[in-house]
Write an enzyme that holds these catalytic residues in place. Structure first.
Site, mmCIF file in Angstrom:
data_model
loop_
_atom_site.group_PDB
_atom_site.id
_atom_site.type_symbol
_atom_site.label_atom_id
_atom_site.label_comp_id
_atom_site.label_asym_id
_atom_site.label_seq_id
_atom_site.Cartn_x
_atom_site.Cartn_y
_atom_site.Cartn_z
ATOM 1 N N LYS A 55 43.581 38.195 41.728
ATOM 2 C CA LYS A 55 42.323 37.987 41.005
ATOM 3 C C LYS A 55 41.625 36.719 41.520
ATOM 4 O O LYS A 55 40.411 36.720 41.759
ATOM 5 C CB LYS A 55 42.587 37.886 39.491
ATOM 6 C CG LYS A 55 42.984 39.223 38.890
ATOM 7 C CD LYS A 55 43.536 39.097 37.469
ATOM 8 C CE LYS A 55 43.986 40.463 36.965
ATOM 9 N NZ LYS A 55 44.630 40.422 35.630
ATOM 10 N N GLN A 99 46.233 36.238 31.204
ATOM 11 C CA GLN A 99 47.061 37.260 31.852
ATOM 12 C C GLN A 99 48.135 37.746 30.871
ATOM 13 O O GLN A 99 48.865 36.953 30.283
ATOM 14 C CB GLN A 99 47.712 36.672 33.122
ATOM 15 C CG GLN A 99 48.535 37.664 33.911
ATOM 16 C CD GLN A 99 47.706 38.810 34.496
ATOM 17 O OE1 GLN A 99 46.584 38.605 34.963
ATOM 18 N NE2 GLN A 99 48.249 40.013 34.461
ATOM 19 N N ASP A 122 37.954 40.328 29.948
ATOM 20 C CA ASP A 122 38.858 41.478 29.860
ATOM 21 C C ASP A 122 38.414 42.460 28.780
ATOM 22 O O ASP A 122 38.940 43.571 28.697
ATOM 23 C CB ASP A 122 40.288 41.006 29.554
ATOM 24 C CG ASP A 122 41.135 40.909 30.808
ATOM 25 O OD1 ASP A 122 40.834 41.629 31.783
ATOM 26 O OD2 ASP A 122 42.097 40.114 30.820
#
Ligand code: NAD
Length: 298
Positions: A55, A99, A122
């Site tokens: 990422k 994460q 997200d």
């Protein structure tokens, strides 16, 4: 019956990344804005570290800035929440990515709900979940967004099609179902307690498998001509490659399914590459919205 057309996720992802890079360059020159993504990783999960590196690399390749916060496994929940509050308040940070999975005993829902919904790239904050289901603009989770982008580019509309989503996670299954519903598909969600999975599959014009169970979906279950998106990532032993070797496979028995389906994503090279590309897209969208700018056409 001819073989299914392969939906090339790498190609789609490259196109999204090109669009993101162009958008970032424009933001820099016209608005002196460098979209900045904060990535928070707690613990030493190997796969999570690999994802975070990927990422960060892609963000930088697109011209964005990243700030990595790699915290030890034993980080107390309150310290993590304090960090998130600091990132929320920092105007130079446009996106915040936590994460997953977070190590126990950290309460994941509490942590995700602490992220500013405007920086929630997200799309996991309850406010963004509510916006998705109610049809309001918000941040859409990356994997389902990527799946939907590929579906739209592959099919001539989804209205009235029977769609089956296998899996009901907050990350993939549920938001995928919401997006399919938004496109007027008739949506069924199957899960671990579903009794007649084979039958549900046989009815599906669009099948999205997000379980995490290697080759759970048999090729003979696929409706001829169906569009199959395989989200699953499963490591299985591959004795043909040598002793102790492994390979990644999806949730769908690809070799048989490709002889029946109309379109199918491979694993690897299908849904996976689009997920990170869509995270980059969400970061650009977040940065633009924070400046009062309209969403880009990526
Ligand atoms: P999860 O474990 O949170 O959810 C799995 C779901 O599968 C659950 O809702 C469960 O009810 C359902 N399920 C379990 N057994 C089943 C069965 N026998 N029949 C029908 N349903 C069953 O997983 P997740 O986070 O949604 O991820 C699913 C898979 O997708 C994993 O392999 C994960 O690694 C992969 N994944 C891939 C990407 C990507 O970018 N390609 C992104 C996220 C997740």
């Amino acid at each position: 019956m001819s073989e299914a057309k392969i939906i090339d996720g790498r190609k789609f992802a490259a196109e999204v990344r090109r669009g993101v890079a162009a958008e970032v360059a424009a933001l820099k020159s016209a608005h002196a804005l460098t979209p900045t993504l904060a990535i928070v990783l707690v613990g030493d999960d190997e796969a999570s570290h690999i994802y975070v590196r990927a990422k960060g690399r892609q963000a930088e390749e697109a011209g964005m800035a990243t700030l990595e916060h790699l915290l030890p496994r034993e980080t107390p929940e309150r310290d993590l929440l304090t960090l998130i509050q600091r990132l929320n308040a920092d105007d130079t940070i446009n996106g915040i990515l936590i994460q997953l999975p977070l190590p126990a005993p950290i309460a994941t829902p509490k942590v995700l709900a602490a992220v500013d919904p405007a920086k929630d790239v997200d799309g996991f904050h309850p406010i963004n979940v509510g916006r998705l289901w109610s049809g309001a603009p918000g941040m859409v989770p990356c994997t389902p967004y990527g799946c939907m982008a590929m579906l739209k580019a592959t099919l001539n509309g989804l209205a009235g099609l029977r769609a089956l989503v296998i899996g009901r996670s907050n990350i993939v299954g549920k938001p995928m179902a919401a997006l399919l519903l938004r496109e007027n598909a008739t949506v069924t969600i199957a899960h671990s307690k579903t009794r007649d999975l084979a039958e549900r599959c046989r009815e599906a014009d669009v099948l999205v498998a997000a379980v995490g169970h290697a080759r759970l979906v048999k090729g003979v279950w696929i409706k001829p001509g169906a569009c199959v998106l395989d989200v699953g990532i499963n490591r299985v032993s591959a004795p043909d490659k040598g002793k102790g070797k492994t390979r990644i496979v999806g949730d769908v028995d690809f070799e048989v399914a490709r002889k029946v389906a109309g379109h199918i994503t491979p694993v690897p090279g299908g849904v996976g590459p689009m997920t990170i590309a869509c995270l980059m897209r969400n970061t650009v969208i977040a940065a633009r919205r924070q400046r009062g700018l309209p969403d880009p056409a990526i």
